[in-house]
Design a protein around this motif. Structure first.
Motif, PDB file in Angstrom:
ATOM      1  N   GLY A 214       0.817  -1.207   0.000  1.00 23.59           N
ATOM      2  CA  GLY A 214       0.000   0.000   0.000  1.00 23.59           C
ATOM      3  C   GLY A 214       0.850   1.255   0.000  1.00 23.59           C
ATOM      4  N   MET A 215       1.949   1.235   0.761  1.00 20.71           N
ATOM      5  CA  MET A 215       2.806   2.419   0.825  1.00 20.71           C
ATOM      6  C   MET A 215       3.517   2.673  -0.501  1.00 20.71           C
ATOM      7  N   LYS A 216       3.834   1.619  -1.236  1.00 22.71           N
ATOM      8  CA  LYS A 216       4.431   1.819  -2.555  1.00 22.71           C
ATOM      9  C   LYS A 216       3.454   2.576  -3.454  1.00 22.71           C
ATOM     10  N   ARG A 217       2.174   2.198  -3.391  1.00 20.28           N
ATOM     11  CA  ARG A 217       1.166   2.883  -4.203  1.00 20.28           C
ATOM     12  C   ARG A 217       1.002   4.328  -3.745  1.00 20.28           C
ATOM     13  N   VAL A 218       1.030   4.529  -2.431  1.00 17.59           N
ATOM     14  CA  VAL A 218       0.862   5.881  -1.907  1.00 17.59           C
ATOM     15  C   VAL A 218       2.013   6.779  -2.339  1.00 17.59           C
ATOM     16  N   LYS A 219       3.232   6.279  -2.209  1.00 17.60           N
ATOM     17  CA  LYS A 219       4.391   7.106  -2.603  1.00 17.60           C
ATOM     18  C   LYS A 219       4.319   7.493  -4.080  1.00 17.60           C
ATOM     19  N   GLU A 220       3.890   6.578  -4.909  1.00 15.62           N
ATOM     20  CA  GLU A 220       3.813   6.842  -6.342  1.00 15.62           C
ATOM     21  C   GLU A 220       2.710   7.844  -6.686  1.00 15.62           C
ATOM     22  N   ALA A 221       1.569   7.775  -5.970  1.00 17.17           N
ATOM     23  CA  ALA A 221       0.391   8.544  -6.373  1.00 17.17           C
ATOM     24  C   ALA A 221       0.089   9.763  -5.510  1.00 17.17           C
ATOM     25  N   SER A 222       0.639   9.840  -4.306  1.00 18.05           N
ATOM     26  CA  SER A 222       0.344  10.974  -3.435  1.00 18.05           C
ATOM     27  C   SER A 222       0.914  12.261  -4.014  1.00 18.05           C
ATOM     28  N   VAL A 223       0.156  13.329  -3.907  1.00 15.54           N
ATOM     29  CA  VAL A 223       0.657  14.635  -4.372  1.00 15.54           C
ATOM     30  C   VAL A 223       1.390  15.369  -3.260  1.00 15.54           C
ATOM     31  N   LEU A 224       1.442  14.769  -2.081  1.00 20.09           N
ATOM     32  CA  LEU A 224       2.213  15.307  -0.970  1.00 20.09           C
ATOM     33  C   LEU A 224       3.293  14.302  -0.564  1.00 20.09           C
ATOM     34  N   PRO A 225       4.420  14.771  -0.053  1.00 21.55           N
ATOM     35  CA  PRO A 225       5.416  13.835   0.479  1.00 21.55           C
ATOM     36  C   PRO A 225       4.845  13.023   1.644  1.00 21.55           C
ATOM     37  N   VAL A 226       5.335  11.801   1.787  1.00 19.17           N
ATOM     38  CA  VAL A 226       4.934  10.950   2.907  1.00 19.17           C
ATOM     39  C   VAL A 226       6.167  10.635   3.742  1.00 19.17           C
ATOM     40  N   ILE A 227       6.006  10.745   5.048  1.00 20.77           N
ATOM     41  CA  ILE A 227       7.118  10.588   5.991  1.00 20.77           C
ATOM     42  C   ILE A 227       6.858   9.369   6.875  1.00 20.77           C
ATOM     43  N   ALA A 228       7.862   8.529   7.041  1.00 21.57           N
ATOM     44  CA  ALA A 228       7.737   7.317   7.857  1.00 21.57           C
ATOM     45  C   ALA A 228       7.925   7.639   9.333  1.00 21.57           C
ATOM     46  N   ASP A 229       7.082   7.031  10.174  1.00 22.70           N
ATOM     47  CA  ASP A 229       7.274   7.105  11.622  1.00 22.70           C
ATOM     48  C   ASP A 229       7.316   5.687  12.174  1.00 22.70           C
ATOM     49  N   GLU A 230       6.156   5.064  12.331  1.00 20.91           N
ATOM     50  CA  GLU A 230       6.127   3.681  12.825  1.00 20.91           C
ATOM     51  C   GLU A 230       6.911   2.729  11.928  1.00 20.91           C
ATOM     52  N   SER A 231       7.039   3.057  10.653  1.00 21.59           N
ATOM     53  CA  SER A 231       7.787   2.207   9.712  1.00 21.59           C
ATOM     54  C   SER A 231       9.291   2.369   9.828  1.00 21.59           C
ATOM     55  N   CYS A 232       9.750   3.362  10.573  1.00 24.09           N
ATOM     56  CA  CYS A 232      11.193   3.600  10.683  1.00 24.09           C
ATOM     57  C   CYS A 232      11.559   3.788  12.144  1.00 24.09           C
ATOM     58  N   GLN A 233      11.852   2.683  12.808  1.00 18.79           N
ATOM     59  CA  GLN A 233      12.163   2.744  14.227  1.00 18.79           C
ATOM     60  C   GLN A 233      13.658   2.707  14.502  1.00 18.79           C
ATOM     61  N   ARG A 234      14.395   1.940  13.705  1.00 19.80           N
ATOM     62  CA  ARG A 234      15.818   1.750  13.980  1.00 19.80           C
ATOM     63  C   ARG A 234      16.639   1.866  12.705  1.00 19.80           C
ATOM     64  N   LEU A 235      17.959   1.803  12.865  1.00 16.71           N
ATOM     65  CA  LEU A 235      18.866   2.009  11.746  1.00 16.71           C
ATOM     66  C   LEU A 235      18.551   1.092  10.575  1.00 16.71           C
ATOM     67  N   GLU A 236      18.264  -0.174  10.839  1.00 15.19           N
ATOM     68  CA  GLU A 236      18.034  -1.129   9.763  1.00 15.19           C
ATOM     69  C   GLU A 236      16.765  -0.850   8.974  1.00 15.19           C
ATOM     70  N   ASP A 237      15.891   0.017   9.487  1.00 16.78           N
ATOM     71  CA  ASP A 237      14.646   0.337   8.784  1.00 16.78           C
ATOM     72  C   ASP A 237      14.828   1.413   7.722  1.00 16.78           C
ATOM     73  N   VAL A 238      15.911   2.175   7.789  1.00 16.04           N
ATOM     74  CA  VAL A 238      16.064   3.333   6.902  1.00 16.04           C
ATOM     75  C   VAL A 238      16.096   2.895   5.437  1.00 16.04           C
ATOM     76  N   ALA A 239      16.898   1.914   5.106  1.00 16.18           N
ATOM     77  CA  ALA A 239      17.004   1.474   3.711  1.00 16.18           C
ATOM     78  C   ALA A 239      15.669   0.955   3.193  1.00 16.18           C
ATOM     79  N   ALA A 240      14.921   0.266   4.062  1.00 10.91           N
ATOM     80  CA  ALA A 240      13.626  -0.278   3.650  1.00 10.91           C
ATOM     81  C   ALA A 240      12.603   0.812   3.378  1.00 10.91           C
ATOM     82  N   CYS A 241      12.816   2.003   3.938  1.00 11.82           N
ATOM     83  CA  CYS A 241      11.869   3.095   3.745  1.00 11.82           C
ATOM     84  C   CYS A 241      12.054   3.819   2.417  1.00 11.82           C
ATOM     85  N   LYS A 242      13.194   3.688   1.788  1.00 13.45           N
ATOM     86  CA  LYS A 242      13.476   4.439   0.561  1.00 13.45           C
ATOM     87  C   LYS A 242      12.425   4.226  -0.529  1.00 13.45           C
ATOM     88  N   PRO A 243      11.996   2.980  -0.830  1.00  6.97           N
ATOM     89  CA  PRO A 243      10.992   2.822  -1.888  1.00  6.97           C
ATOM     90  C   PRO A 243       9.568   3.134  -1.441  1.00  6.97           C
TER      91      PRO A 243
END
Length: 338
Positions: A214-243
């Motif tokens: 769902g977040m992949k679709r949102v990033k592609e179609a949203s007209v506003l930037p989307v920022i991760a919170d619960e999806s980015c808790q620790r260092l290892e989550d940063v790379a996974a948030c890029k797409p």
């Protein structure tokens, strides 16, 4: 060095509601690291969503107290974290409090500000002021009570667009919205179009962290930037948030303190992600430490102490969103009592 802590209960000015729960009194622990002459302070709040309890925090601090006592007083904070972190893999909130306390102690001992160890610029973003979920009239009253250049509007209760539309009528300030993972992908995409016309800067964590498709679709179609919170808790989550996102929100308690936050900032810059740092209704102990990271950030949400009916410390202050760091070394926070 001696590590100890105290529990505080801090009533809020108003009940603070997000999509998951309401808080009236924020419980928090303040950890102290001292050599008998110089003391550093760090903080971690009780948070039901992240299973942070008084009992768990207390037990975690006590578990590593003898380890801290055996460490050299001039150990760099990054090396200190490497020693303590393996013992607290089940409690990053407590790890955060201890890491910040040591950073504060280390900087004070060297008679430097905490931020001087990782930035040489005084440039800093303004902080937002959070409006928790409530009935619309109460949310309006909160804005009128606290005029501010940037508001973070908590959403996720079903009448979200009506809330933002109504609040927009009483202020021209910039809005940021935080759904706290309460929307679907279709809602987030549709809402983004409405919110853009209402002078909203970005959407924070629209979907549950597990909904990566769902977040992949949102990033592609949203007209506003989307920022991760619960999806980015620790260092290892940063790379996974890029797409999935355009940026990340770093919470010190979720990642384990300033030491890992600095690594997350470096990783996010390499991934071309915008960077925000946020709070969890800390006192001026935690907020003063968080604000030391401001020159490294694009966005800041450091209003925790502003939401309290009474603070337990002095430290950083904000005037119309602008940071005024406390004078003195370390984070600049000074406890009223300990």
């Amino acid at each position: 060095m001696n590590l100890d802590f105290r529990l505080f209960e801090m009533p809020l000015k108003h009940p603070f509601t997000i999509s998951r729960y309401t808080v009236n009194v924020q419980k928090t622990i303040v950890a102290r690291i001292s050599d008998g002459e110089i003391s550093g302070y760090g903080e971690a709040t009780v948070n039901p969503y992240y299973h942070s309890t008084v009992e768990k925090l207390s037990a975690s601090v006590q578990k590593v107290t003898p380890i801290v006592a055996a460490l050299p007083e001039d150990l760099h904070p990054a090396a200190f974290w490497d020693v303590i972190a393996p013992r607290l893999q089940d409690d990053y909130f407590a790890l955060c409090a201890i890491d910040i306390a040591y950073w504060d102690y280390f900087a004070r001992k060297q008679r430097r500000t905490l931020r001087s160890f990782f930035t040489g610029t005084e440039q800093r973003p303004m902080t937002s002021y959070t409006i928790g979920i409530d009935d619309i009239e109460t949310m309006k009253a909160k804005i009128l009570e606290m005029p501010w250049p940037i508001y973070k509007i908590k959403l996720g209760r079903g009448n979200d667009m009506a809330i933002v539309e109504t609040l927009r009528k009483i202020t021209d300030s910039l809005f940021r919205v935080d759904a706290n993972a309460a929307w679907t992908a279709a809602q987030a995409i549709g809402y983004s179009r409405i919110l853009k016309d209402l002078n909203v800067e970005f959407i924070e964590q629209p979907l549950p962290a597990a909904d990566t498709d769902g977040m992949k679709r949102v990033k592609e179609a949203s007209v506003l930037p989307v920022i991760a919170d619960e999806s980015c808790q620790r260092l290892e989550d940063v790379a996974a948030c890029k797409p999935l996102f355009h940026g990340i929100n770093i919470k010190l308690m979720k990642c384990g303190g300033i030491t890992p936050a600095l690594k997350m900032i470096g990783e996010a810059r390499s991934a071309d992600l915008s960077i925000m740092a946020g709070c969890m209704t800390e006192s001026s102990v935690g907020i003063s430490a968080l604000s030391q990271l401001a020159p490294l950030l694009d966005y800041l949400d450091a209003d925790g102490a502003l939401l309290l009916a009474g603070d337990i410390a002095d430290g950083v202050t904000f005037r119309e969103g602008k940071i005024r760091w406390a004078e003195g070394c370390g984070s600049g926070a000074e406890m009223h009592r300990f």
